[in-house]
Design an enzyme around this catalytic site. Structure first.
Site, PDB file in Angstrom:
ATOM      1  N   THR A 407       8.729 -52.843 -11.267  1.00 55.46           N
ATOM      2  CA  THR A 407       7.936 -53.972 -10.819  1.00 55.46           C
ATOM      3  C   THR A 407       8.619 -54.908  -9.834  1.00 55.46           C
ATOM      4  O   THR A 407       9.809 -54.829  -9.572  1.00 55.46           O
ATOM      5  CB  THR A 407       7.360 -54.824 -11.984  1.00 55.46           C
ATOM      6  OG1 THR A 407       8.396 -55.564 -12.589  1.00 55.46           O
ATOM      7  CG2 THR A 407       6.697 -53.965 -13.006  1.00 55.46           C
ATOM      8  N   SER A 478       1.212 -53.731 -21.017  1.00 58.90           N
ATOM      9  CA  SER A 478       2.221 -54.121 -20.031  1.00 58.90           C
ATOM     10  C   SER A 478       3.032 -55.290 -20.567  1.00 58.90           C
ATOM     11  O   SER A 478       2.596 -56.010 -21.472  1.00 58.90           O
ATOM     12  CB  SER A 478       1.544 -54.522 -18.719  1.00 58.90           C
ATOM     13  OG  SER A 478       2.456 -55.109 -17.820  1.00 58.90           O
ATOM     14  N   SER A 479       4.216 -55.479 -19.984  1.00 59.12           N
ATOM     15  CA  SER A 479       5.033 -56.659 -20.278  1.00 59.12           C
ATOM     16  C   SER A 479       5.006 -57.673 -19.140  1.00 59.12           C
ATOM     17  O   SER A 479       5.662 -58.713 -19.237  1.00 59.12           O
ATOM     18  CB  SER A 479       6.486 -56.235 -20.534  1.00 59.12           C
ATOM     19  OG  SER A 479       6.585 -55.406 -21.658  1.00 59.12           O
ATOM     20  N   GLY A 502      10.553 -54.481 -16.751  1.00 59.04           N
ATOM     21  CA  GLY A 502      10.093 -53.785 -17.941  1.00 59.04           C
ATOM     22  C   GLY A 502       9.889 -54.744 -19.095  1.00 59.04           C
ATOM     23  O   GLY A 502       9.500 -55.900 -18.910  1.00 59.04           O
TER      24      GLY A 502
END
Length: 596
Positions: A407, A478-479, A502
């Protein structure tokens, strides 16, 4: 490295100069998320608007859009499109995103998370009754979810954009055609990734005949991506989700040589970005707004903070510029308890019910007080169990811990006080390692995500279903934790922040919020603090950043400590008391802040 100027034309507006800066970076440590060393950054002040992103070229694209009269949404689109070119290991057209937007009155949550194809089932990552090895699953067609970023950007632009859609893609198209200098982080990510070399298209584009990656500072053009972006600029998201681009993605996924996926053209054509209700949580003098499920970010961050607020002070939270062992102990124990709830309850809300019928039950003060009381003087290790925040019973089983990666994050505040906090991803570095040229037959292209590996590999545990199991059309948990901060009394926007990383995104964001509110730090100083992370058992502390005495004190409390590089990519923009802005960019990555 000398400055380099590129000019692009924003149609009907003006010619904008485009600058790339050179920086000196230390050689990065090899870690699950490759970085580009650690370089102290000064923080950046601005009076009216500011943009923070993970690469200087992307930041500048957003800055120039704001200078040209665009708003925060316009700038976010330009930033994202450039990031997909210059930071392809982290995000791009083939991935998804969560976008939190404050329009001056309301907070809106745009969900562009990838979805599972209609033909999959809970055994997607099972073979012979056993879950696949993680990297076997990642580097396959099975891992690719239906990309959401393009449709998310278009939906947000249709509702809020002020500049023409095509103009916002012009910076990325120009850079893709004329080329950009390969950054240290991109070079390092390429050098450390053996799996990417197995993809013929990526190997031919990023590596030489000996398999060595393109060098730092070398100019890289991406004709295929330029052609794809031009189609999207002319015809909108339909150009991506239908026709030749969609056909090329489907063929590469379904014809994967080892484990083909189940993607179909109809999966792409019917994908929708969803406008959800944000979660806004009172936190003393602040109201913190974040993303609802399928993100676990806001709920888990605010559980940690809510438990910490009810803990007695063991010792001063800061010790010679780093967090003390006493504060870290409580932070890590609260994290264990919050992650136990996360792994049991949180998944796509279109497929699972919230405990008690309301996700806010997980943040009820009485419930968090009950959970906080479980924190003792010694570490509970892997013994943290989920609680029961609502009366409604569930039949779910806890999901075992799995790796989570990737990300990038974008924070923007425009001159009218509107703000974007957007976290964007293709999951692992270079996603599934499947590259698409959009059917152009030109060099380059974009990477396809491996987001489906964020689902539980095992659909059941001890005969009970896991909430985050694979199901057709479902969005994986998702985080990602895009965050906007407001003053509870006045309602004034105070800040925008978020991070990649993550599952550790949750720790990075929670600790930064504490540093900003409780420790009086500015955005840059808060981002500079060393990290400590646990997902429920072992504790990782950032390598070479904590004194030995701190590590020993944690061990004495029963924590199993290991050192490693923890490559966050935090971006934060905060409003000072005088109304001016101050932004910070993570010293572990290449980001900068720009503003006026």
């Amino acid at each position: 490295m000398p400055s380099r100027k590129i000019a692009w034309l924003l149609p009907g507006l003006l010619v904008v100069p485009f600058y790339a800066w050179g920086f000196d970076y230390e050689t990065p440590a090899i870690s699950p998320e490759d970085g580009s060393g650690y370089e102290e950054k000064p923080g950046w002040a601005a009076d009216e608007f500011a943009v923070a992103a993970a690469n200087p070229l992307a930041t500048d694209a957003g800055y120039q859009v704001l200078k040209a009269g665009g708003n925060a949404i316009d700038a976010a689109i330009a930033v994202q499109m450039v990031l997909g070119l210059v930071e392809p290991q982290s995000s791009g057209l083939g991935g998804g995103a969560f976008l939190l937007y404050y329009d001056g009155h309301d907070v809106l949550a745009y969900d562009g998370r990838e979805t599972a194809p209609a033909a999959v089932d809970g055994d997607l990552f099972m073979e012979d009754g056993e879950p696949l090895a993680f990297m076997e699953a990642v580097t396959s067609g099975r891992s690719v979810g239906v990309p959401g970023t393009v449709r998310l950007m278009e939906k947000a632009h249709a509702a809020h954009g002020s500049l023409p859609w095509a103009a916002l893609l012009t910076p990325a198209i120009t850079l893709a055609e004329e080329g950009f200098a390969v950054s240290p982080r991109l070079h390092t990510s390429l050098a450390n990734d053996e799996a990417l070399r197995n993809n013929d298209l990526a190997r031919a584009f990023y590596y030489d005949e000996e398999g060595d990656p393109i060098e730092v500072g070398e100019t890289l053009n991406n004709p295929a991506l330029a052609a794809v972006l031009k189609r999207i600029a002319r015809n909108g998201s339909a150009a991506f989700y239908q026709g030749g681009i969609a056909q090329d993605m489907v063929e590469r996924i379904t014809q994967h040589p080892e484990r083909p996926g189940e993607m179909a053209l109809d999966d792409l054509e019917t994908y929708e970005a969803i406008l959800r209700d944000p979660l806004c949580t009172p936190w003393q003098q602040w109201e913190v707004c974040g993303f609802p499920p399928p993100s676990s970010g806001h709920l888990t961050v605010m559980q940690i903070l809510g438990m910490l607020d009810q803990q007695p002070l063991l010792e001063a939270p800061l010790d010679d510029g780093v967090t003390s062992s006493g504060w870290l102990h409580q932070f890590l124990e609260a994290s264990r308890l919050a992650f136990a709830d996360r792994n049991y309850y949180i998944a796509d809300p279109d497929f699972v019910d919230a405990p008690g019928g309301d996700w806010s039950s997980m943040l009820a003060p009485d419930y968090l007080a009950e959970r906080s009381a479980l924190i003792g003087q010694e570490s509970m290790g892997n013994g943290a169990e989920h609680g029961r925040p609502g009366e409604m019973q569930t039949s779910f089983a806890a999901q075992p811990t799995q790796p989570e990666y990737g990300t990038s994050h974008i924070s923007i505040v425009d001159a009218e006080g509107r703000s974007v906090s957007m976290t964007t991803t293709i999951e692992q570095a270079f996603g599934s390692r499947i590259m698409s040229d959009g059917g152009t037959d030109l060099p380059g292209g974009f990477m396809l995500n491996n987001e489906l590996t964020d689902f539980a590999f095992q659909p059941e545990e001890e005969g009970e279903p896991v909430a985050n199991r694979v199901e057709p059309g479902k969005r994986p948990r998702s985080s990602m934790s895009p965050t906007l901060i407001f003053d509870r009394e006045s309602g004034e926007l105070l800040g925008s922040l978020g991070s990649p990383g993550g599952a550790a995104i949750i720790h990075y964001t929670a600790r930064t919020l504490v540093a900003l509110r409780d420790w009086g730090m500015n955005a840059q100083t808060a981002l500079n603090l060393p990290h400590a992370v646990t997902l429920g058992d072992q504790v990782w502390v950032e390598k070479d950043r904590f004194p030995e005495a701190t590590r020993d004190a944690l061990r004495e409390r029963g924590h199993e400590i290991s050192e490693r590089a923890l490559t966050s990519g935090l971006q934060a923009i905060m409003r000072d008391e005088d109304g001016s802005l101050f932004g910070g960019a993570d010293p572990r990555r290449e980001g900068v802040v720009m503003g006026d």
